[in-house]
Design an enzyme around this catalytic site. Structure first.
Site, PDB file in Angstrom:
ATOM      1  N   GLY A  43       5.022  -4.414  13.462  1.00 16.97           N
ATOM      2  CA  GLY A  43       3.857  -5.267  13.254  1.00 16.97           C
ATOM      3  C   GLY A  43       3.989  -6.683  13.778  1.00 16.97           C
TER       4      GLY A  43
ATOM      5  N   ASP B 176       4.336 -10.319  10.522  1.00 12.46           N
ATOM      6  CA  ASP B 176       2.887 -10.277  10.637  1.00 12.46           C
ATOM      7  C   ASP B 176       2.255 -10.578   9.275  1.00 12.46           C
ATOM      8  OD1 ASP B 176       3.953  -7.953   9.597  1.00 12.46           O
ATOM      9  OD2 ASP B 176       2.641  -6.604  10.697  1.00 12.46           O
TER      10      ASP B 176
ATOM     11  N   ASP C  80       2.981  -8.702   2.087  1.00  8.84           N
ATOM     12  CA  ASP C  80       2.134  -7.920   1.181  1.00  8.84           C
ATOM     13  C   ASP C  80       2.803  -7.933  -0.192  1.00  8.84           C
ATOM     14  OD1 ASP C  80       0.889  -5.456   0.003  1.00  8.84           O
ATOM     15  OD2 ASP C  80      -0.096  -5.379   1.949  1.00  8.84           O
TER      16      ASP C  80
ATOM     17  N   ASP D  57      -1.574  -2.119  11.811  1.00 11.96           N
ATOM     18  CA  ASP D  57      -2.148  -0.847  12.259  1.00 11.96           C
ATOM     19  C   ASP D  57      -2.758  -0.051  11.120  1.00 11.96           C
ATOM     20  OD1 ASP D  57       0.484  -0.174  11.090  1.00 11.96           O
ATOM     21  OD2 ASP D  57       0.001   1.848  11.797  1.00 11.96           O
TER      22      ASP D  57
ATOM     23  N   ARG E  45      -3.363  -2.161  16.570  1.00 16.02           N
ATOM     24  CA  ARG E  45      -2.368  -3.236  16.689  1.00 16.02           C
ATOM     25  C   ARG E  45      -2.756  -4.234  17.784  1.00 16.02           C
ATOM     26  NH1 ARG E  45       2.227  -1.970  13.613  1.00 16.02           N
ATOM     27  NH2 ARG E  45       2.832   0.206  13.544  1.00 16.02           N
TER      28      ARG E  45
END
Ligand code: HPA
Ligand code: MG
Length: 185
Positions: free
Chosen positions: A49, A105, A108, A164, A170
């Site tokens: 990512g 990226d 989370d 993605d 991406r």
């Protein structure tokens, strides 16, 4: 690719290509100050990512850096990170005594990244810091010190700029939400 190249797949753009570009520029300036006087900064991109963020941030930096990559996967349930991490591709670089900047990226749950930071610290790095383009503050499960974040976003499933869905999107130049029809197909 632009949003329009993906037809109706993107329901909403949350961060435009222009906003990403100008924020990366600001983040590069912040990093130059942070590492002023340091000679041997190593950028560590987390595959896959972070490829876009790594490339475009590195191109904007006005300080010399070297670049390396890691690939990690978390065990357990497929969609939710468990925090148990396996290294799929390790660094090719000895980081003892080096200033290391993990480039991500998105943050989370933070579980994988917390593990990765501790892992790199245990190798004797001089410093290990984290920069991420995106963060979902409501999804965080562990306290995680992030040195620079581009944008805080809601806890929804995002695609684009490295992120993605089933390996697609991406190469979308912005960050957005998928239309429900993509999941239901
Ligand atoms: N989308 C894609 N990949 C991800 C996300 C997301 O929202 N969060 C963590 N990995
Ligand atoms: Mg990532």
């Amino acid at each position: 690719m632009n949003v329009s190249d993906y037809g109706e797949d993107i329901a909403e753009v949350l961060v435009s290509a222009e906003d990403i570009d100008s924020r990366l520029e600001e983040m590069a300036r912040e990093l130059e100050v942070m590492y002023e006087g340091r000679e041997d900064l190593l950028l560590v991109g987390v595959l896959r990512g972070a490829a876009m963020v790594m490339s475009n941030l590195a191109l904007k930096l006005r300080i010399p850096v070297t670049m390396d990559w890691m690939a990690v996967s978390s065990y357990g349930m497929s969609t939710k990170s468990s925090g148990v991490v396996r290294i799929l591709k390790d660094l090719d670089t000895d980081i003892a005594g080096r200033d290391v900047l993990i480039v991500e990226d998105i943050i989370d749950s933070g579980l994988t990244l917390a593990w990765l930071k501790a892992n790199l610290e245990s190798r004797g790095a001089r410093s290990v810091r984290i920069v991420a383009l995106l963060r979902k503050p409501d999804a965080l499960k562990v306290p995680l010190d992030v040195d620079i974040v581009g944008f805080d976003l809601p806890d929804e499933f995002l695609v684009g700029y490295g992120l993605d869905y089933a390996e697609k999107y991406r190469n979308l130049n912005c960050v957005g939400l998928l239309s429900p029809h993509v999941y239901s197909e």
